[in-house]
Write an enzyme that holds these catalytic residues in place. Structure first.
Site, PDB file in Angstrom:
ATOM      1  N   LYS A  81     -10.721  -4.139  -3.797  1.00 11.99           N
ATOM      2  CA  LYS A  81     -11.470  -2.676  -3.630  1.00 11.99           C
ATOM      3  C   LYS A  81     -10.286  -2.010  -4.545  1.00 11.99           C
ATOM      4  O   LYS A  81     -11.724  -0.673  -4.953  1.00 11.99           O
ATOM      5  CB  LYS A  81     -11.676  -2.691  -2.681  1.00 11.99           C
ATOM      6  CG  LYS A  81     -12.390  -2.784  -1.249  1.00 11.99           C
ATOM      7  CD  LYS A  81     -12.149  -2.727  -0.479  1.00 11.99           C
ATOM      8  CE  LYS A  81     -13.987  -3.685   0.277  1.00 11.99           C
ATOM      9  NZ  LYS A  81     -12.931  -3.561   2.269  1.00 11.99           N
TER      10      LYS A  81
ATOM     11  N   LYS B 145       0.766  -1.653  -0.123  1.00 12.17           N
ATOM     12  CA  LYS B 145       0.178   0.022  -0.512  1.00 12.17           C
ATOM     13  C   LYS B 145       1.101   1.423  -0.312  1.00 12.17           C
ATOM     14  O   LYS B 145       0.503   2.626  -1.025  1.00 12.17           O
ATOM     15  CB  LYS B 145      -1.150   0.169   1.331  1.00 12.17           C
ATOM     16  CG  LYS B 145      -1.969  -1.094   1.329  1.00 12.17           C
ATOM     17  CD  LYS B 145      -3.691  -0.880   2.267  1.00 12.17           C
ATOM     18  CE  LYS B 145      -4.282  -1.704   1.755  1.00 12.17           C
ATOM     19  NZ  LYS B 145      -5.529  -1.161   2.739  1.00 12.17           N
TER      20      LYS B 145
ATOM     21  N   LYS C 163      -4.781 -10.929  -6.343  1.00 12.59           N
ATOM     22  CA  LYS C 163      -5.431 -11.387  -5.536  1.00 12.59           C
ATOM     23  C   LYS C 163      -6.813  -9.709  -5.915  1.00 12.59           C
ATOM     24  O   LYS C 163      -6.428  -9.039  -6.385  1.00 12.59           O
ATOM     25  CB  LYS C 163      -5.618 -11.218  -4.252  1.00 12.59           C
ATOM     26  CG  LYS C 163      -5.567  -9.991  -3.751  1.00 12.59           C
ATOM     27  CD  LYS C 163      -5.521  -9.437  -2.677  1.00 12.59           C
ATOM     28  CE  LYS C 163      -5.373  -7.947  -1.515  1.00 12.59           C
ATOM     29  NZ  LYS C 163      -5.859  -7.850  -0.449  1.00 12.59           N
TER      30      LYS C 163
HETATM   31  P1  AMP Z   1     -10.783  -5.783   3.602  1.00 20.95           P
HETATM   32  O1  AMP Z   1     -11.418  -5.328   2.443  1.00 20.95           O
HETATM   33  O2  AMP Z   1      -9.080  -5.328   3.234  1.00 20.95           O
HETATM   34  O3  AMP Z   1     -11.168  -5.262   4.781  1.00 20.95           O
HETATM   35  O4  AMP Z   1     -10.360  -7.278   3.763  1.00 20.95           O
HETATM   36  C1  AMP Z   1     -11.977  -7.019   4.351  1.00 20.95           C
HETATM   37  C2  AMP Z   1     -11.923  -8.975   4.356  1.00 20.95           C
HETATM   38  O5  AMP Z   1     -11.957  -9.725   3.008  1.00 20.95           O
HETATM   39  C3  AMP Z   1     -10.612  -9.832   5.199  1.00 20.95           C
HETATM   40  O6  AMP Z   1     -10.602 -10.615   6.002  1.00 20.95           O
HETATM   41  C4  AMP Z   1      -9.910  -9.498   3.757  1.00 20.95           C
HETATM   42  O7  AMP Z   1      -8.752 -11.383   3.675  1.00 20.95           O
HETATM   43  C5  AMP Z   1     -11.194 -10.657   2.424  1.00 20.95           C
HETATM   44  N1  AMP Z   1     -10.388 -10.251   1.230  1.00 20.95           N
HETATM   45  C6  AMP Z   1      -9.904  -9.365   0.780  1.00 20.95           C
HETATM   46  N2  AMP Z   1      -9.795  -9.416  -0.983  1.00 20.95           N
HETATM   47  C7  AMP Z   1     -10.142 -11.148  -1.004  1.00 20.95           C
HETATM   48  C8  AMP Z   1     -10.361 -12.149  -1.817  1.00 20.95           C
HETATM   49  N3  AMP Z   1      -8.750 -10.812  -2.970  1.00 20.95           N
HETATM   50  N4  AMP Z   1     -10.261 -12.704  -1.845  1.00 20.95           N
HETATM   51  C9  AMP Z   1     -10.685 -13.635  -0.507  1.00 20.95           C
HETATM   52  N5  AMP Z   1     -10.688 -12.892   0.674  1.00 20.95           N
HETATM   53  C10 AMP Z   1     -10.202 -11.526   0.776  1.00 20.95           C
END
Ligand code: AMP
Ligand code: TRP
Length: 326
Positions: A195, A111, A192
């Site tokens: 967002k 990041k 991966k």
């Molecule tokens: P965040 O949007 O970073 O707060 O992520 C929220 C949750 O979604 C966390 O548990 C991440 O590990 C999971 N996560 C984010 N991106 C992915 C992805 N591409 N595949 C699976 N899990 C994800």
């Protein structure tokens, strides 16, 4: 019942990666565990935010928790900034975290890369995440694969504290499913789904219209063969589509491969569009109703109160051990 904690940041639009890797699994855990699910809005501030947008995204994510099936009578749903104990414990934990440990975090490196300035908050973020988890005597943390390293640090910090001051924290285990913990980008299945990826064709969000879902899936990157086979190494695009298909439909990958044998990528993609649209439409409808109904305010108030009660107990014990109660 086991204690569970997890959080999602209210930034960007929630993707099907977040949903399949984390949020959908929260729902599966709510009947068999005592769970706390937070909207971690303080984490959002590790990168610049627009206050009005952040507020709206926080409410939207809370509504999504309910729309996918989390039940506030069974689990505690709350906004992180409503529980000031998080920032207080984060400070004590920061004082026990080494600069080298934080510098090694890959999420920080990713990041921060290429940015002219990086906030101290982005750097110390894992200590806040550790505080989130440790405050609730958490045993299990359902997350996607990308959070593994942060969970390891959380465990190290819990052990370090307990060893130096006596037992104050449970040492939590990550709960990362073998399948679906890493949904890949549709435009580049070697990275991966995220967002924050620049192209909207990277992801399907839970707010996408049927037309957007169709166009993103139909344009998704696959390979030049035409054999439907699950092989993440050699066929990352098709394997990713099969994973998404399986998690949304409940059919196993083997069943899908057998059923779609000889049918070509176009058929796989078209069927997948139907499955994803069919699954997301009712969620979107409930999401809209919840936001309009005004029921969120009381859910979040009660969740915040319940979370504070629990968090205060742990924090009190920590402060006593550290000589901070005078
Ligand atoms: P965040 O949007 O970073 O707060 O992520 C929220 C949750 O979604 C966390 O548990 C991440 O590990 C999971 N996560 C984010 N991106 C992915 C992805 N591409 N595949 C699976 N899990 C994800
Ligand atoms: N760091 C997590 C992410 O980016 C979000 C998060 C913050 C979290 N605090 C947490 C996840 C506590 C699990 C437990 O996805």
């Amino acid at each position: 019942m086991k204690r569970v904690f997890s959080g999602v940041q209210p930034t960007g639009d929630v993707t099907i990666g977040n949903y399949l890797g984390a949020i959908k699994r929260f729902v599966e855990l709510q009947d068999t565990t005592e769970a706390f699910f937070s909207i971690v809005n303080m984490h959002a501030w590790t990168i610049p935010q627009e206050p009005d947008v952040l507020k709206q995204k926080t409410l939207s994510l809370a509504a999504l928790y309910l729309a996918v099936g989390l039940d506030p009578d069974k689990t505690t749903i709350f906004v992180q900034s409503d529980v000031p104990e998080h920032s207080e414990l984060a400070w004590y934990l920061q004082c026990m975290t080494y600069i080298g440990e934080l510098g090694r975090m890959t999420q920080f490196k990713e990041k921060g890369e290429g940015k002219e300035t990086v906030s101290v908050g982005l750097y110390t973020y894992p200590a806040l995440m550790a505080a989130d988890i440790l405050l609730y005597q958490t045993e299990l943390v359902p997350v996607g694969d990308d959070q593994k390293q942060h969970l390891e640090l959380t465990r190290d910090l819990a052990e370090r504290f307990n060893k130096r001051f006596g037992e104050a924290f449970k040492v939590p285990e990550p709960l990362i499913s073998e399948f679906g913990a890493r949904i890949m980008g549709l435009d580049d299945p070697t990275k991966k789904m995220s967002k924050s990826a620049p192209s909207p064709y990277n992801r399907i969000t839970l707010a996408d219209t049927p037309d957007e879902i169709r166009s993103k899936i139909m344009k998704s990157v696959t390979d030049t063969e035409n054999e439907i086979r699950y092989d993440p190494e050699r066929k990352p695009g098709i394997s990713n589509l099969l994973t998404i298909f399986s998690l949304f439909s409940g059919e196993t990958v083997d069943q899908l491969v057998a059923r779609l044998q000889g049918k070509g990528y176009g058929t796989l993609k078209k069927e997948l569009v139907e499955v994803v649209v069919g699954h997301l439409q009712p969620i979107q409808e409930r999401h809209r109703q919840i936001l309009e109904s005004g029921e969120l305010a009381s859910v979040l108030r009660q969740g915040g109160e319940r979370a504070r009660q629990e968090a205060a107990k742990t924090l009190q014990a920590v402060k006593e051990k550290m000589g901070l109660m005078v």
